[in-house]
Structure formats: structure tokens, C-alpha cells
Design a protein around this motif. Structure first.
Motif, PDB file in Angstrom:
ATOM      1  N   ILE A 111       0.927  -0.903  -0.422  1.00  0.00           N
ATOM      2  CA  ILE A 111       0.286  -0.163   0.426  1.00  0.00           C
ATOM      3  C   ILE A 111       0.954   1.685  -0.165  1.00  0.00           C
ATOM      4  O   ILE A 111       1.912   1.659   0.872  1.00  0.00           O
ATOM      5  N   HIS A 114      -0.266   7.316  -0.608  1.00  0.00           N
ATOM      6  CA  HIS A 114      -1.259   8.017  -1.037  1.00  0.00           C
ATOM      7  C   HIS A 114      -1.806   7.473  -2.063  1.00  0.00           C
ATOM      8  O   HIS A 114      -2.568   7.580  -3.375  1.00  0.00           O
ATOM      9  N   TYR A 116      -3.636   2.591  -3.064  1.00  0.00           N
ATOM     10  CA  TYR A 116      -4.364   1.204  -3.041  1.00  0.00           C
ATOM     11  C   TYR A 116      -3.310   0.414  -2.705  1.00  0.00           C
ATOM     12  O   TYR A 116      -2.577   0.188  -3.939  1.00  0.00           O
ATOM     13  N   ARG A 133      -6.293   1.548   1.888  1.00  0.00           N
ATOM     14  CA  ARG A 133      -5.755   2.755   2.197  1.00  0.00           C
ATOM     15  C   ARG A 133      -5.114   2.978   3.127  1.00  0.00           C
ATOM     16  O   ARG A 133      -4.836   2.123   4.517  1.00  0.00           O
ATOM     17  N   ASN A 137      -1.187   7.393   5.715  1.00  0.00           N
ATOM     18  CA  ASN A 137      -0.819   8.269   4.618  1.00  0.00           C
ATOM     19  C   ASN A 137       0.986   7.736   4.876  1.00  0.00           C
ATOM     20  O   ASN A 137       1.691   8.771   4.363  1.00  0.00           O
ATOM     21  N   HIS A 158      -9.467   1.179   5.672  1.00  0.00           N
ATOM     22  CA  HIS A 158      -8.340   2.432   6.074  1.00  0.00           C
ATOM     23  C   HIS A 158      -7.377   1.376   7.486  1.00  0.00           C
ATOM     24  O   HIS A 158      -8.373   1.410   8.008  1.00  0.00           O
TER      25      HIS A 158
END
Length: 167
Positions: A111, A114, A116, A133, A137, A158
């Protein structure tokens, strides 16, 4: 007796036709009325009529009544003990993506910070892969264990790396 044979063969033909085009009518005939069950009920009625007419000397009215009663009983039993439980089992197997929130998964496709990737979520009934995701970040490489923090409305998980994996 000929009428019973005609009904039996007609039910067979209608059942085959409905089986082939039944998806077109799906949803229109929901509820207690189920065409395949109706054809089955008429088949039981006509089969009972054929057997009782051939092997007994009962009057035609009694044979018809007995066949009708047996057909209705068969319809109710099959509906309550086969159709209803199968429809409940069908709907209970659906997974909601929200159920994954708070679970542990393994990253199977890295991943980017920024972008997928993909995670594998294990359960007692099997494993599923879902789009993911990074919640923080940050880059998460393949093979890392992650915690599913939330699932958005698009069904994207997430995720955040497990604490021992932070650097």
C-alpha cells in the motif's frame, strides 16, 4: 386418468420453462406463492390421482380431494422447511464491509502512502481480500499485519500497521 397425466406432463413442461426463464420474473412472484412449488403441488395431486385411480376403486371426487389435500400439505411443508430456511441462509451469508472495522489483516499488495493496495482478512469461514488505503498516509509493504481502522462508503479499508511494525 387422462386428465391426471395431462396435468402431470403440463407441470413438468411449465417447471422446466420457469426454471429456464425464472430469473426474468425474479422479484415479481416473491412471497408465499412460488411457481415451482405450485407446479410441484399439481404434480403431487396428479400423481396421487393416477395411483389412486389405477390401484383403488375410490370415486373420482374422493381421489381428487385426497390428491388436492396431499398437494396442499406438500406445498406448505416444502415452503416452510425448504424455501424459507434457504432464503434466510442466502441473506445471512452477505458480508457488510463495516464488519471488517477493528479486525486484523495482512497486506498482500503493498500500500503506497497515497494510493491503494490489498489486504487479506481471515475468518472462520474463509479469507477475503479487500482494497485498502493507509490511514496514516505511510507506505505499508506486503506481508505486514495491519489493523483496519475504518471502512469508507466505497468499501475501502483504511488500515494502520500494527504498533510493533511502526518505525
Amino acid at each position: 386418468m387422462t386428465i391426471y397425466w395431462d396435468v402431470l406432463l403440463g407441470c413438468l413442461v411449465l417447471a422446466i420453462i420457469f426454471f429456464l426463464i425464472g430469473d426474468i420474473l425474479d422479484g415479481v412472484l416473491d412471497g408465499f406463492f412460488h411457481p415451482l412449488l405450485l407446479f410441484g403441488t399439481l404434480a403431487v395431486l396428479s400423481g396421487t390421482g393416477i395411483l389412486l385411480t389405477k390401484y383403488t376403486s375410490l370415486p373420482a371426487g374422493i381421489v381428487l380431494g385426497f390428491g388436492f389435500a396431499l398437494g396442499v400439505i406438500t406445498y406448505i411443508l416444502i415452503y416452510n422447511f425448504l424455501i424459507v430456511p434457504l432464503s434466510r441462509a442466502e441473506s445471512s451469508n452477505a458480508y457488510s464491509a463495516k464488519e471488517y472495522q477493528g479486525r486484523i489483516a495482512e497486506v498482500i499488495t503493498s500500500i503506497p502512502a497515497h494510493g491503494y493496495g490489498e489486504v487479506l482478512i481471515g475468518s472462520a469461514t474463509g479469507s477475503r481480500s479487500e482494497t485498502a488505503r493507509s490511514f496514516d498516509n505511510i507506505d505499508i509493504i506486503s506481508g505486514k499485519r495491519v489493523f483496519i481502522v475504518e471502512v469508507d462508503k466505497e468499501g475501502v479499508c483504511h488500515v494502520s500497521p500494527m504498533e510493533d511494525d511502526f518505525k
